[in-house]
Design a protein around this motif. Structure first.
Motif, PDB file in Angstrom:
ATOM      1  N   PRO B 245     -27.476  41.693 -33.742  1.00 16.51           N
ATOM      2  CA  PRO B 245     -28.737  41.175 -34.284  1.00 16.51           C
ATOM      3  C   PRO B 245     -29.650  40.598 -33.216  1.00 16.51           C
ATOM      4  O   PRO B 245     -30.768  40.230 -33.518  1.00 16.51           O
ATOM      5  CB  PRO B 245     -28.273  40.095 -35.255  1.00 16.51           C
ATOM      6  CG  PRO B 245     -26.946  39.671 -34.754  1.00 16.51           C
ATOM      7  CD  PRO B 245     -26.338  40.840 -34.057  1.00 16.51           C
ATOM      8  N   TYR B 246     -29.144  40.492 -32.029  1.00 15.32           N
ATOM      9  CA  TYR B 246     -29.984  40.011 -30.931  1.00 15.32           C
ATOM     10  C   TYR B 246     -30.264  41.163 -29.977  1.00 15.32           C
ATOM     11  O   TYR B 246     -30.535  42.267 -30.423  1.00 15.32           O
ATOM     12  CB  TYR B 246     -29.313  38.823 -30.227  1.00 15.32           C
ATOM     13  CG  TYR B 246     -29.112  37.671 -31.165  1.00 15.32           C
ATOM     14  CD1 TYR B 246     -30.159  36.819 -31.459  1.00 15.32           C
ATOM     15  CD2 TYR B 246     -27.888  37.463 -31.785  1.00 15.32           C
ATOM     16  CE1 TYR B 246     -29.997  35.762 -32.328  1.00 15.32           C
ATOM     17  CE2 TYR B 246     -27.722  36.402 -32.662  1.00 15.32           C
ATOM     18  CZ  TYR B 246     -28.778  35.553 -32.924  1.00 15.32           C
ATOM     19  OH  TYR B 246     -28.621  34.521 -33.792  1.00 15.32           O
ATOM     20  N   GLU B 247     -30.102  40.892 -28.706  1.00 15.27           N
ATOM     21  CA  GLU B 247     -30.488  41.951 -27.769  1.00 15.27           C
ATOM     22  C   GLU B 247     -29.323  42.785 -27.254  1.00 15.27           C
ATOM     23  O   GLU B 247     -29.467  43.552 -26.326  1.00 15.27           O
ATOM     24  CB  GLU B 247     -31.237  41.339 -26.588  1.00 15.27           C
ATOM     25  CG  GLU B 247     -32.700  41.119 -26.881  1.00 15.27           C
ATOM     26  CD  GLU B 247     -33.001  39.645 -27.112  1.00 15.27           C
ATOM     27  OE1 GLU B 247     -32.578  38.837 -26.291  1.00 15.27           O
ATOM     28  OE2 GLU B 247     -33.624  39.320 -28.137  1.00 15.27           O
ATOM     29  N   CYS B 250     -25.070  39.465 -26.100  1.00 16.38           N
ATOM     30  CA  CYS B 250     -24.666  38.115 -26.460  1.00 16.38           C
ATOM     31  C   CYS B 250     -23.506  37.655 -25.591  1.00 16.38           C
ATOM     32  O   CYS B 250     -22.589  38.406 -25.309  1.00 16.38           O
ATOM     33  CB  CYS B 250     -24.222  38.082 -27.918  1.00 16.38           C
ATOM     34  SG  CYS B 250     -25.461  38.711 -29.038  1.00 16.38           S
ATOM     35  N   ARG B 251     -23.574  36.402 -25.210  1.00 15.59           N
ATOM     36  CA  ARG B 251     -22.445  35.820 -24.497  1.00 15.59           C
ATOM     37  C   ARG B 251     -21.604  35.068 -25.515  1.00 15.59           C
ATOM     38  O   ARG B 251     -22.046  34.069 -26.084  1.00 15.59           O
ATOM     39  CB  ARG B 251     -22.944  34.876 -23.403  1.00 15.59           C
ATOM     40  CG  ARG B 251     -23.801  35.631 -22.387  1.00 15.59           C
ATOM     41  CD  ARG B 251     -24.078  34.786 -21.189  1.00 15.59           C
ATOM     42  NE  ARG B 251     -24.690  33.521 -21.569  1.00 15.59           N
ATOM     43  CZ  ARG B 251     -25.668  32.957 -20.876  1.00 15.59           C
ATOM     44  NH1 ARG B 251     -26.134  33.558 -19.805  1.00 15.59           N
ATOM     45  NH2 ARG B 251     -26.157  31.801 -21.253  1.00 15.59           N
ATOM     46  N   SER B 255     -18.723  28.774 -30.181  1.00 14.09           N
ATOM     47  CA  SER B 255     -19.649  28.345 -31.221  1.00 14.09           C
ATOM     48  C   SER B 255     -20.453  29.495 -31.800  1.00 14.09           C
ATOM     49  O   SER B 255     -20.985  29.398 -32.888  1.00 14.09           O
ATOM     50  CB  SER B 255     -20.600  27.274 -30.675  1.00 14.09           C
ATOM     51  OG  SER B 255     -21.562  27.880 -29.824  1.00 14.09           O
ATOM     52  N   ASN B 256     -20.579  30.561 -31.072  1.00 12.03           N
ATOM     53  CA  ASN B 256     -21.393  31.651 -31.611  1.00 12.03           C
ATOM     54  C   ASN B 256     -20.594  32.919 -31.850  1.00 12.03           C
ATOM     55  O   ASN B 256     -21.152  33.952 -32.171  1.00 12.03           O
ATOM     56  CB  ASN B 256     -22.580  31.948 -30.679  1.00 12.03           C
ATOM     57  CG  ASN B 256     -22.135  32.524 -29.345  1.00 12.03           C
ATOM     58  OD1 ASN B 256     -20.993  32.952 -29.189  1.00 12.03           O
ATOM     59  ND2 ASN B 256     -23.020  32.537 -28.368  1.00 12.03           N
ATOM     60  N   PHE B 259     -21.145  35.180 -34.958  1.00 11.93           N
ATOM     61  CA  PHE B 259     -22.447  35.699 -35.336  1.00 11.93           C
ATOM     62  C   PHE B 259     -22.648  37.161 -34.980  1.00 11.93           C
ATOM     63  O   PHE B 259     -23.099  37.941 -35.794  1.00 11.93           O
ATOM     64  CB  PHE B 259     -23.539  34.842 -34.717  1.00 11.93           C
ATOM     65  CG  PHE B 259     -23.476  33.418 -35.186  1.00 11.93           C
ATOM     66  CD1 PHE B 259     -23.133  33.151 -36.505  1.00 11.93           C
ATOM     67  CD2 PHE B 259     -23.714  32.372 -34.335  1.00 11.93           C
ATOM     68  CE1 PHE B 259     -23.059  31.848 -36.965  1.00 11.93           C
ATOM     69  CE2 PHE B 259     -23.649  31.065 -34.788  1.00 11.93           C
ATOM     70  CZ  PHE B 259     -23.323  30.806 -36.101  1.00 11.93           C
ATOM     71  N   CYS B 260     -22.351  37.512 -33.757  1.00 11.21           N
ATOM     72  CA  CYS B 260     -22.601  38.899 -33.379  1.00 11.21           C
ATOM     73  C   CYS B 260     -21.284  39.664 -33.306  1.00 11.21           C
ATOM     74  O   CYS B 260     -20.506  39.511 -32.363  1.00 11.21           O
ATOM     75  CB  CYS B 260     -23.326  38.992 -32.050  1.00 11.21           C
ATOM     76  SG  CYS B 260     -23.575  40.704 -31.558  1.00 11.21           S
TER      77      CYS B 260
END
Ligand SMILES: [Zn+2]
Ligand SMILES: [Zn+2]
Ligand SMILES: [Zn+2]
Ligand SMILES: [Zn+2]
Lengths: 572, 572
Positions: B245-247, B250-251, B255-256, B259-260
DNA sequence: AAGCGTTCAGACTGTTCA
DNA sequence: TGAACAGTCTGAACGCTT
């Protein structure tokens, strides 16, 4: 207690998007100085608030520009989530603790900024949003106020890149008559107000946060349903309480909106969502109360206990009974309904011509009263002898009241609610009953029915309650002292319920007249015994008690008790 | 059929982290060329695979470096998710369709690369991971192999920035004796192998994907539990099926990570997770089967039907009965247990000295057999007369079998499982029973009990099954033809269950001997009637049937049938 | 119709158990 | 290792008031 309620200061700016359809509404938004002052004064008087900060200078030319800007798009303050306390001048939620509503008539500035970009006339909806929000390949988050920006509204809190400069040219085509001239002195403001209109139409369709399809305004900004829900859930926490799992500059779109709460919430605020529009806990309970009340009213209307479509003022004259009252009442009515289905088994199907109709009708009535009584908790708690006392002593009155309830004046016959198809079995019995009960019986009964039904406007529920009040008469002969207390308690309970029912069905003042009249009728019922002399045998101890006792036992479900009569009190 | 099972080629490198504790294991990882070739050949022979691509050059000096790199950290290929097919040289899952296991002994390279950064000796665990994965402020994703990089392992597939260059100095302290010399020619490789060891210990603790705490290897890479679950759920879809959903760069961190999906999965593959380690549907069902089997074995052990801690080879000599068999058997045993609680009401509590003990015991036994019988579906389906035939005709045999079941040889008396406290009531009856039944009765009974219990090693369940087989004897006199068929069918069923029980309790070969002997005992039981001549009255039609009929009726729960004897068949 | 809150099913995650 | 579970969050759908 609701944001949607119409606020008191209607004349101030209202631009909910709808009003934009009417072009001359724009004039309304431009509030002359005097009106504004007046308005401010009103506000101060009404709310006893401390002196409100004025930001309309009196005679500076620049002040005209900033003010007319306020009239159309209000001030950046109202849209910025960073401004700690919106001024009351703009109809924002009052700072007093009274549940005063946030207003709809003032409008977010943030929308106007981002909307300026939509004039690039994108080919697809998605492109429209993207252009609107970011331009093409926007740089990352830049929380800057560039000083000396040519566009004044750019100074607001948008975190993304400014829209491409093709705004002004695109506006002119849509800038129709009404608003343009009135939209005041600053030249840039004119294009803004026109842009605002155009933007409104675009924004009516797409969420300012994520670009998803939007249905309309939510919390004072155009957004999709999901962002609406998100904002409601998270606005209270505040942006600072959340943390971005990425670099804090997420570009929210429909596919990643779920992931970074912080940036999504920030954008919510940026596009003008206001947490003040979210109902507080108190407002919610208040609203819920109102909903419950309405539900109750509708229930009462359905039950025929309340005329439909009462005006609020008419409603105010009544005291609506509580939901638990309704519950109890409908329960009682249901018991009555069930009791009307009771048939005497031996007679079922065979028209008993040889048995006296008098006995037929009376017995059936008594049976049904017994059936009803036995379902009432208060009755169950009585001892067996006390039960018999109530039924025996009240037999005639109860039969007559039941008669009134089931009497159909139109066809002048008794109808029990069930079994209407073969209604003759009961209804004809009733005619015979009246004929056989005594010479004046028919007249007395009709008189009673007319008084209750017509004069006192008793409906079914009222009569059933009256029946219960009659059943629990504490002055029946033979009651034990303890029983008497219990019975009185029960009668008080049903009488009070009756009174509350009357105050629901009628205005309080009318109920105050009707209630004692009903109790009077209950008293007069006793005097009717003389008119039903032939029926007096019903209350003859030699006849009634065995019948009743047996029936009381039989319906207990205890097969043994009928065969082994026990004199313990309360076998139930 | 499980990745965790020990692979066949044990001698090759195994570095599951545990082995790293032993420093000389490093020697094992450095596989000389000849061994490697040999190993490859073995692999080819075993699997009949087409010629495997060799990537070990023969005599280039640079090849030594790259090879020792392989020995320690394997090659970039095995870690890269972009290499479509890992070489079999490295013990990767075989490409044949046989369910050959993926191996644990080879090791991901990606971990070794990133681990090089961990020598900065960070203060906290989180810092350790961050340094390990990204350095401080890493540039975005760069899928590059920088040519001429001084650190050879840098050329592997890490997508993030290289670690700070403090590696070499920190390594020396930990480069203890054993491995260093053997770790071959390239000087840089030595530091790498030392680094690998150090890294292993670090990586034992942190997820290579997100940096969360890790417990060990999952799908052949060190990862946390959540990434393990994530990989299991998503690996099959493949990176390409997911979209970022981003570019797309993603790193992933703790915490994230949620998401991806795409970038997380990509990193999973990058750190060496292999989707081949995920159990296929077939493997899962197979595993589940095994679990069920183990559960079954444990159940059987609990029930005493299987000796505890059997070796697999001992187990192989048996045919374990199915779960449904166990179900049926325990159900039958439960019925038996319940039947043992049956008391004859009139006698309960009063020691019937005046009634013949013979009758006492026999009647009680028959009652209990009846109680048991009536709970069996097969028995219920019989007609009433057929039921009586079975019970009447088998009365003596059933009594005797029940006797064997409830006989306690240690105390030489009958014990029914319940009511052991007041056991005398039954047990003494039994003694009297044997004395009264006939002159040779005692001897015959003890003989029977010894044969079944000792010689044929019958346990409780076996005997209960035998009882059922005895009950459903199709050759009882008086059976209707239809009844006979049903009874035979039932007997066959219970006999087969008995046989399967024997093949569970004993080896198949032993069961083959015991089973016919049990059936023989069943046959010989019939000959015992002569020894119980005095009991023959029990099978006298003038005595037994009325008793039985009544008891059969009484326990049906139909209160009417006892009073109104009906000759319909099967009132049940 | 607009714009609130409520509800609920579904998706996913990550932990725990076996 | 997988299975199971509880918990979180989301967003669509709906009900209600103005
Ligand atoms: Zn949205
Ligand atoms: Zn963010
Ligand atoms: Zn992880
Ligand atoms: Zn991504």
């Amino acid at each position: 207690g609701h944001p949607q309620s119409v606020p008191d200061f209607q004349p101030s700016a209202n631009a909910t998007g709808l009003d934009l359809q009417q072009s001359n509404n724009i004039e309304k938004k431009i509030v002359p100085l005097e009106d504004m002052d007046l308005y401010n004064q009103q506000q101060q008087q009404r709310q006893q608030a401390p002196k409100v900060e004025q930001f309309v200078p009196l005679d500076d030319s620049a002040s005209d520009a900033s003010f007319s800007l306020c009239g159309v798009t209000l001030s950046p303050l109202s849209a910025s989530s960073y401004s700690p306390m919106p001024s009351q001048n703009y109809g924002g939620p009052s700072s007093s603790m009274m549940p005063q509503q946030p207003m709809h008539q003032q409008h977010p500035v943030a929308q106007d900024q981002s909307s300026g970009a939509s004039f690039a006339l994108p080919t697809s909806d998605v492109e429209a949003f993207q252009a609107m929000s970011f331009g093409n390949q926007p740089p990352l988050y830049m929380p800057v106020d560039l000083p000396g920006q040519p566009m004044p509204h750019q100074a607001a809190s948008s975190c993304y890149s400014p829209p491409p400069p093709s705004v002004a040219s695109a506006v002119s085509s849509d800038a129709t008559g009404g608003g343009a001239g009135a939209s005041a002195s600053a030249s840039s403001a004119a294009s803004v107000s026109g842009g605002a209109r155009r933007a409104k139409q675009r924004e009516d369709k797409f969420c300012g946060v994520c670009g998803d399809k939007a249905l309309g305004f939510n919390f004072d900004a155009v957004s999709c349903e999901s962002c609406k829900a998100f904002f409601r859930r998270n606005a209270a926490k505040g942006v600072e309480a959340l943390k971005c799992p990425y670099e804090g500059n997420c570009r929210i779109d429909i596919s990643n909106r779920r992931f970074c709460k912080r940036c999504r919430l920030r954008k919510c605020f940026d596009v003008g969502m206001k947490k003040e529009y979210i109902l507080t806990e108190e407002e919610k309970t208040e609203k819920r109360k109102k909903i419950d009340q309405n539900k109750l009213l509708r229930t009462l209307e359905t039950l025929g206990l309340l005329p439909k479509e009462l005006t609020p003022s008419e409603l105010a004259d009544r005291e609506i009974m509580s939901e638990s009252d309704v519950q109890e009442l409908t329960q009682l009515a249901e018991y009555y309904r069930q009791s009307a289905e009771v048939r005497v088994a031996e007679r079922h199907g065979q028209r008993a011509a040889n048995v006296d109709d008098l006995i037929n009708f009376a017995e059936l009535s008594v049976m049904r009263v017994i059936d009803l009584s036995k379902k009432l908790d208060e009755f169950r708690q009585l001892s067996q002898p006390d039960k018999v006392c109530l039924l025996k002593g009240g037999a005639l009155e109860l039969i007559l009241l039941r008669g009134v309830i089931s009497f159909d004046p139109d066809h002048a016959r008794f109808l029990d609610e069930t079994d209407t198809a073969s209604a003759e079995s009961d209804s004809m019995q009733g005619q015979d009953f009246l004929r056989a009960a005594g010479p004046n019986a028919g007249h007395a009964f009709f008189q009673l029915a007319r008084t209750l039904r017509s004069n006192l406007q008793c409906d079914h529920h009222t009569l059933v309650l009256l029946l219960a009040c009659c059943l629990f008469s504490p002055d029946r002969a033979g009651l034990s002292p303890e029983g008497r207390d219990l019975v009185e308690e029960s009668q008080v309970k049903y009488c009070m319920l009756l009174e509350r029912l009357l105050r629901t069905r009628f205005t309080v003042s009318h109920a105050r007249k009707v209630y004692p009249q009903l109790l009077t009728q209950l008293a007069e019922l006793r005097g009717l015994e003389k008119d039903f002399s032939d029926l007096a045998t019903m209350s003859n101890p030699r006849f009634v008690p065995p019948l009743m006792s047996e029936f009381l036992d039989l319906q207990d479900g205890g097969s043994g008790s009928a065969k082994h009569p026990q004199h313990r009190s309360s076998p139930l």
